[in-house]
Scaffold this motif. Sequence first.
Motif, PDB file in Angstrom:
ATOM      1  N   ARG A 173      36.921 -77.130 -17.529  1.00  0.00           N
ATOM      2  CA  ARG A 173      37.681 -76.024 -16.939  1.00  0.00           C
ATOM      3  C   ARG A 173      38.431 -75.242 -18.018  1.00  0.00           C
ATOM      4  NH1 ARG A 173      39.271 -79.578 -12.040  1.00  0.00           N
ATOM      5  NH2 ARG A 173      37.773 -78.885 -10.495  1.00  0.00           N
ATOM      6  N   GLN A 174      38.974 -75.946 -19.008  1.00  0.00           N
ATOM      7  CA  GLN A 174      39.659 -75.267 -20.110  1.00  0.00           C
ATOM      8  C   GLN A 174      38.695 -74.379 -20.892  1.00  0.00           C
ATOM      9  OE1 GLN A 174      41.374 -78.474 -22.338  1.00  0.00           O
ATOM     10  NE2 GLN A 174      43.306 -78.422 -21.212  1.00  0.00           N
ATOM     11  N   PRO A 192      31.261 -72.360  -7.902  1.00  0.00           N
ATOM     12  CA  PRO A 192      31.694 -73.332  -6.900  1.00  0.00           C
ATOM     13  C   PRO A 192      31.101 -73.034  -5.523  1.00  0.00           C
ATOM     14  CG  PRO A 192      33.501 -71.877  -7.519  1.00  0.00           C
ATOM     15  CD  PRO A 192      32.345 -71.551  -8.413  1.00  0.00           C
ATOM     16  N   LEU A 233      36.175 -83.166 -16.726  1.00  0.00           N
ATOM     17  CA  LEU A 233      36.184 -81.989 -15.869  1.00  0.00           C
ATOM     18  C   LEU A 233      37.301 -81.034 -16.278  1.00  0.00           C
ATOM     19  CD1 LEU A 233      34.960 -80.533 -13.487  1.00  0.00           C
ATOM     20  CD2 LEU A 233      36.398 -81.903 -11.982  1.00  0.00           C
ATOM     21  N   ASP A 234      38.477 -81.556 -16.578  1.00  0.00           N
ATOM     22  CA  ASP A 234      39.583 -80.713 -17.027  1.00  0.00           C
ATOM     23  C   ASP A 234      39.237 -79.993 -18.322  1.00  0.00           C
ATOM     24  OD1 ASP A 234      41.089 -81.452 -14.830  1.00  0.00           O
ATOM     25  OD2 ASP A 234      42.220 -82.993 -15.922  1.00  0.00           O
ATOM     26  N   VAL A 290      31.146 -75.820 -11.976  1.00  0.00           N
ATOM     27  CA  VAL A 290      32.449 -75.232 -12.279  1.00  0.00           C
ATOM     28  C   VAL A 290      32.382 -73.709 -12.203  1.00  0.00           C
ATOM     29  CG1 VAL A 290      34.205 -74.948 -14.069  1.00  0.00           C
ATOM     30  CG2 VAL A 290      33.215 -77.193 -13.653  1.00  0.00           C
ATOM     31  N   GLN A 329      37.672 -87.310 -14.612  1.00  0.00           N
ATOM     32  CA  GLN A 329      38.589 -86.193 -14.396  1.00  0.00           C
ATOM     33  C   GLN A 329      38.963 -85.506 -15.709  1.00  0.00           C
ATOM     34  OE1 GLN A 329      39.408 -85.078 -11.320  1.00  0.00           O
ATOM     35  NE2 GLN A 329      40.245 -83.340 -12.403  1.00  0.00           N
ATOM     36  N   LEU A 367      30.768 -82.313  -8.549  1.00  0.00           N
ATOM     37  CA  LEU A 367      32.138 -82.543  -9.010  1.00  0.00           C
ATOM     38  C   LEU A 367      32.709 -83.833  -8.419  1.00  0.00           C
ATOM     39  CD1 LEU A 367      33.480 -78.891  -8.826  1.00  0.00           C
ATOM     40  CD2 LEU A 367      32.631 -80.133 -10.818  1.00  0.00           C
ATOM     41  N   VAL A 402      35.856 -73.045 -19.801  1.00  0.00           N
ATOM     42  CA  VAL A 402      35.358 -71.956 -18.974  1.00  0.00           C
ATOM     43  C   VAL A 402      36.451 -70.925 -18.733  1.00  0.00           C
ATOM     44  CG1 VAL A 402      34.452 -71.399 -16.706  1.00  0.00           C
ATOM     45  CG2 VAL A 402      33.607 -73.401 -17.911  1.00  0.00           C
ATOM     46  N   PRO A 409      39.796 -69.204 -16.528  1.00  0.00           N
ATOM     47  CA  PRO A 409      39.957 -68.817 -15.122  1.00  0.00           C
ATOM     48  C   PRO A 409      38.758 -68.002 -14.646  1.00  0.00           C
ATOM     49  CG  PRO A 409      41.382 -67.497 -16.537  1.00  0.00           C
ATOM     50  CD  PRO A 409      40.727 -68.534 -17.405  1.00  0.00           C
ATOM     51  N   PRO A 410      38.458 -68.078 -13.338  1.00  0.00           N
ATOM     52  CA  PRO A 410      37.323 -67.312 -12.806  1.00  0.00           C
ATOM     53  C   PRO A 410      37.560 -65.817 -12.953  1.00  0.00           C
ATOM     54  CG  PRO A 410      38.417 -68.599 -11.069  1.00  0.00           C
ATOM     55  CD  PRO A 410      39.154 -68.847 -12.338  1.00  0.00           C
TER      56      PRO A 410
END
Length: 124
Positions: A116-117, A92, A112-113, A89, A109, A100, A119, A121-122
């Motif tokens: 992402r929460q 990438p 993974l969501d 994540v 999924q 992934l 981590v 935004p990049p």
Amino acid sequence: MATLGKNPRTYEELRKQVTEDGGVLGTTAQVLRDIEGAGRLGSTVRAEISQKLQAHGLRHLPADLPQYQEQEVIVYLASGAIAAVVNAVLNPSVSTAKVLRQLADKNAQETLDKIRQLVGPPTE
């Protein structure tokens, strides 16, 4: 987010709890501060905590430890499935896309969501 039963008092105890909880543990910055034996979560203390976690084969999210004791932190083993997912994540690439994809194939999924929460935004 609650830590397991009793808060660890050493980095060794923390690693044991992380391992026993499947390689990932939710805790607070206060627990990490207390293990370090510090009074405040200043930048130097947070850097020391990160270094000591690494020395014990552990990593953390967010990447920059929070400065407020009540904020939540995820501590995970530096190697293994959780580390592979976090790396995929955060970094990438074509090769991490396979990790992934395997998660998606396993109906993960939702997991993974959630990652992402955590981590966010990049950053550039």
